[in-house]
Design a protein around this motif. Structure first.
Motif, PDB file in Angstrom:
ATOM      1  N   ASN A 139       0.944  -1.213  -0.157  1.00 56.77           N
ATOM      2  CA  ASN A 139       0.214   0.052   0.071  1.00 56.77           C
ATOM      3  C   ASN A 139       0.931   1.443  -0.032  1.00 56.77           C
ATOM      4  N   HIS A 140       0.141   2.543   0.060  1.00 57.23           N
ATOM      5  CA  HIS A 140       0.923   3.630   0.120  1.00 57.23           C
ATOM      6  C   HIS A 140       1.880   3.863   1.232  1.00 57.23           C
ATOM      7  N   ASP A 141       1.708   2.973   2.334  1.00 54.80           N
ATOM      8  CA  ASP A 141       2.877   3.077   3.438  1.00 54.80           C
ATOM      9  C   ASP A 141       4.114   1.983   3.414  1.00 54.80           C
ATOM     10  N   MET A 142       4.085   1.448   2.470  1.00 54.69           N
ATOM     11  CA  MET A 142       5.037   0.338   2.355  1.00 54.69           C
ATOM     12  C   MET A 142       5.876   0.342   0.951  1.00 54.69           C
ATOM     13  N   ASP A 143       6.969  -0.252   1.233  1.00 60.87           N
ATOM     14  CA  ASP A 143       8.010  -0.298  -0.010  1.00 60.87           C
ATOM     15  C   ASP A 143       7.251  -1.235  -1.070  1.00 60.87           C
ATOM     16  N   ARG A 144       7.412  -0.953  -2.180  1.00 63.73           N
ATOM     17  CA  ARG A 144       6.847  -1.400  -3.254  1.00 63.73           C
ATOM     18  C   ARG A 144       7.520  -3.315  -3.215  1.00 63.73           C
ATOM     19  N   LEU A 145       6.605  -4.147  -3.730  1.00 61.15           N
ATOM     20  CA  LEU A 145       7.164  -5.477  -3.734  1.00 61.15           C
ATOM     21  C   LEU A 145       8.528  -5.631  -4.569  1.00 61.15           C
ATOM     22  N   ALA A 146       8.653  -4.796  -5.521  1.00 55.87           N
ATOM     23  CA  ALA A 146       9.656  -4.869  -6.479  1.00 55.87           C
ATOM     24  C   ALA A 146      11.158  -4.613  -5.805  1.00 55.87           C
ATOM     25  N   ARG A 147      10.950  -4.113  -4.805  1.00 58.78           N
ATOM     26  CA  ARG A 147      12.399  -3.571  -3.963  1.00 58.78           C
ATOM     27  C   ARG A 147      13.095  -4.557  -3.548  1.00 58.78           C
ATOM     28  N   GLY A 160       5.127  12.009   2.637  1.00 53.25           N
ATOM     29  CA  GLY A 160       5.544  10.785   2.316  1.00 53.25           C
ATOM     30  C   GLY A 160       6.745  10.123   2.767  1.00 53.25           C
ATOM     31  N   TYR A 161       7.883  10.984   2.976  1.00 47.87           N
ATOM     32  CA  TYR A 161       9.077  10.651   3.452  1.00 47.87           C
ATOM     33  C   TYR A 161       9.556   9.639   2.742  1.00 47.87           C
ATOM     34  N   GLY A 162       9.973   8.505   3.710  1.00 51.32           N
ATOM     35  CA  GLY A 162      10.391   7.268   3.093  1.00 51.32           C
ATOM     36  C   GLY A 162       9.483   6.492   2.133  1.00 51.32           C
ATOM     37  N   ARG A 163       7.878   6.687   2.371  1.00 56.33           N
ATOM     38  CA  ARG A 163       7.282   6.088   1.407  1.00 56.33           C
ATOM     39  C   ARG A 163       7.014   6.582   0.162  1.00 56.33           C
ATOM     40  N   THR A 164       7.790   7.950  -0.034  1.00 62.71           N
ATOM     41  CA  THR A 164       7.289   8.678  -1.168  1.00 62.71           C
ATOM     42  C   THR A 164       7.802   7.815  -2.568  1.00 62.71           C
ATOM     43  N   GLY A 165       8.785   7.032  -2.445  1.00 65.01           N
ATOM     44  CA  GLY A 165       9.242   6.085  -3.685  1.00 65.01           C
ATOM     45  C   GLY A 165       8.179   5.245  -3.962  1.00 65.01           C
ATOM     46  N   SER A 166       7.059   4.811  -2.945  1.00 61.50           N
ATOM     47  CA  SER A 166       6.195   3.989  -3.474  1.00 61.50           C
ATOM     48  C   SER A 166       4.876   4.633  -3.971  1.00 61.50           C
ATOM     49  N   ARG A 167       4.972   6.021  -4.113  1.00 61.20           N
ATOM     50  CA  ARG A 167       3.993   6.619  -4.724  1.00 61.20           C
ATOM     51  C   ARG A 167       4.020   7.444  -6.001  1.00 61.20           C
TER      52      ARG A 167
END
Length: 512
Positions: free
Chosen positions: A320-328, A371-378
């Motif tokens: 979700n918008h709070d987690m790293d993408r699976l592909a990371r 977003g901070y660290g979550r921004t990369g998943s958004r």
């Protein structure tokens, strides 16, 4: 009694972060019309339900989770009429829409909070959790203070611009007169205001809500008893006026949320679920290296499953918008096997936009709207190989979050045309789930093994299916397997004379 909407039995949700999904007016920000425009894409994938992250008027200090007006769509997304049209178009396609309800706090710009800051008493004085002195902070919570003439500190949730709404204390401290009980006038008014918000959007055509941090409303709450009672009050209201409204909680304790009247509960990416052991840790279970572990996850799941009285209404999202993408942390083959698991577990699965094509976490981005660290998943959805990956015709620097700049970034159009793509695998798995009642939301589950491979049996409507999930890049054999293989993912399997041979990075489903 909680009335279960029948459509939840086979619901497969698609989570949409509206800012980053599809921009139709070239301002660099996704919008409601952009979601409506892509309903056929979502439907073709096989998803029949949508969860939209907060789309209401907000100063966007926390990407819309700081609500300024619960009754008005944020102008950057469009109008209330646009949202009603989205409901209507979704319903025409047999789809359902959940809005994101944020009941625990508002923005500091909300009119309720502005009124509550005034020194003179008014109807909003007790709408938030305020102490009675500027020198006293609420126990165990951060606060904002010194911002108005009112003598007191206001508790906040998460960021300092998110004042906590007052639903009362389950056990008020008699020495702290500012701690109100759940039955005091202020907390009761807050609860009624929450019902009014729900009433408004359900009347407009919404099918229900995903409720943000649903277990956090009542303070000093012994074992969640007060918050459970609060939601039971809401359930009574819904049963009378909107009996088919779906309620999905971000709580992480299904025994409490389901007693409270919710239909389903999310496994959270923090806390005791061990969800991240599977996908997001140094050695994820779904890595082909085979160094991870699913044992603690399985034990936690079995405990929670038992607490739901076997209803199995526990949602496991792809992200979700709070987690790293699976592909990371997982490559494409690993994600195939992970989706084989996600889409064959009880409860409604949730797919985060772009996970179906393996969108990547965009590294080293400056924070956008909290977003901070979550921004990369958004980052913006990657629709095609055209301008801005088809997300927007605005200048690149106007985009809400920068795109994945990789030349080989995945896109939906290419993968939709490729029968061997990750998206095609996800589409096939959704179709497989929908054709087999044992695999749907309310089917039973029994874990047979929690090592490599992960083995579980699903049962429902007279059908029994054994799932064998083998992320490890190593062929394995299982004896005494009876039935026929009805679906495989990855490198395949064979079943002869009761011996199942499954290759590495694969999943197989046997109808018994």
């Amino acid at each position: 009694m909680t009335k279960q909407p029948k459509w939840l039995d086979n619901a497969v949700f698609y989570e949409i972060y509206p800012q980053s999904f599809n921009d139709t007016n070239s301002d660099g920000i996704g919008d409601i019309k952009g979601i409506t425009e892509k309903l056929d894409y979502i439907c073709e994938l096989g998803c029949n339900a949508i969860w939209i992250n907060p789309c209401f008027k907000s100063p966007f200090g926390d990407a819309g989770y700081d609500v300024e007006d619960y009754y008005t769509v944020a102008p950057r997304y469009g109008t209330n009429e646009d949202l009603v049209e989205l409901f209507n178009e979704a319903h025409k396609r047999g789809m359902h829409v959940l809005l994101d309800l944020v009941p625990g706090h508002t923005a500091v710009t909300h009119k309720w909070f502005k009124e509550s800051m005034k020194a003179e008493r008014n109807e909003f004085t007790d709408r938030y959790v305020w102490t009675d002195s500027i020198w006293v902070e609420p126990d165990g919570m951060a606060s904002i203070r010194g911002i108005s003439d009112r003598d007191g500190s206001c508790a906040v949730n998460f960021f300092s611009h998110q004042p906590a709404l007052n639903y009362g204390y389950y056990k008020p401290d008699p020495d702290k007169k500012w701690q109100q009980s759940m039955n005091d006038e202020g907390p009761r008014a807050t609860l009624e205001a929450l019902k009014d918000i729900m009433r408004f959007w359900l009347s407009a055509g919404a099918d229900g809500f995903r409720v943000d941090m649903a277990g956090s409303l009542v303070k000093n709450d012994e074992n969640g008893k007060g918050t459970i009672a609060l939601w039971q009050n809401v359930r009574e209201f819904l049963n009378k006026e909107f009996p088919y409204a779906a309620m999905v909680s971000e709580w992480g304790e299904p025994d409490k949320s389901i007693i409270g009247g919710f239909h389903m509960d999310f496994l959270l990416h923090f806390g005791p679920s061990h969800y991240n052991d599977l996908f997001r840790c140094e050695e994820p279970y779904f890595s082909k290296r085979g160094k991870g572990s699913a044992k603690e996850f399985v034990e936690a799941y079995k405990t929670n499953y038992a607490k739901t009285d076997g209803k199995g209404l526990i949602c496991i999202p792809s992200g979700n918008h709070d987690m790293d993408r699976l592909a990371r942390t997982l490559d494409t083959d690993e994600m195939r096997v992970a989706f084989a698991f996600l889409l064959t577990m009880p409860g409604a699965p949730f797919i985060y936009y772009g996970d179906e094509i393996g969108m990547r976490y965009v590294e080293n981005l400056t924070s956008v709207e909290g977003g901070y660290g979550r921004t990369g998943s958004r980052s913006p959805m990657q629709w095609n190989k055209g301008l801005n990956a088809g997300f927007s015709s605005a200048k690149a620097e106007m985009l809400y979050v920068p795109l994945d700049s990789s030349k080989d970034r995945p896109d939906a159009e290419s993968q939709s045309k490729d029968s061997t793509s990750l998206r095609s695998e996800v589409k096939g798995l959704i179709s497989f789930r929908q054709k087999n009642p044992a695999l749907q939301s309310r089917g039973e589950i029994e874990f047979l093994s929690s090592g490599y491979p992960l083995v579980y049996r699903r049962k429902g409507e007279g059908q029994s299916i054994m799932a064998v999930i083998n992320p490890k890049d190593e062929t394995t054999e299982i004896e005494n397997v009876n039935g026929k293989i009805i679906y495989t993912v990855g490198h395949g399997a064979s079943l002869e004379n009761g011996k199942l041979i499954i290759k590495g990075s694969a999943a197989v489903f046997v109808e018994e």
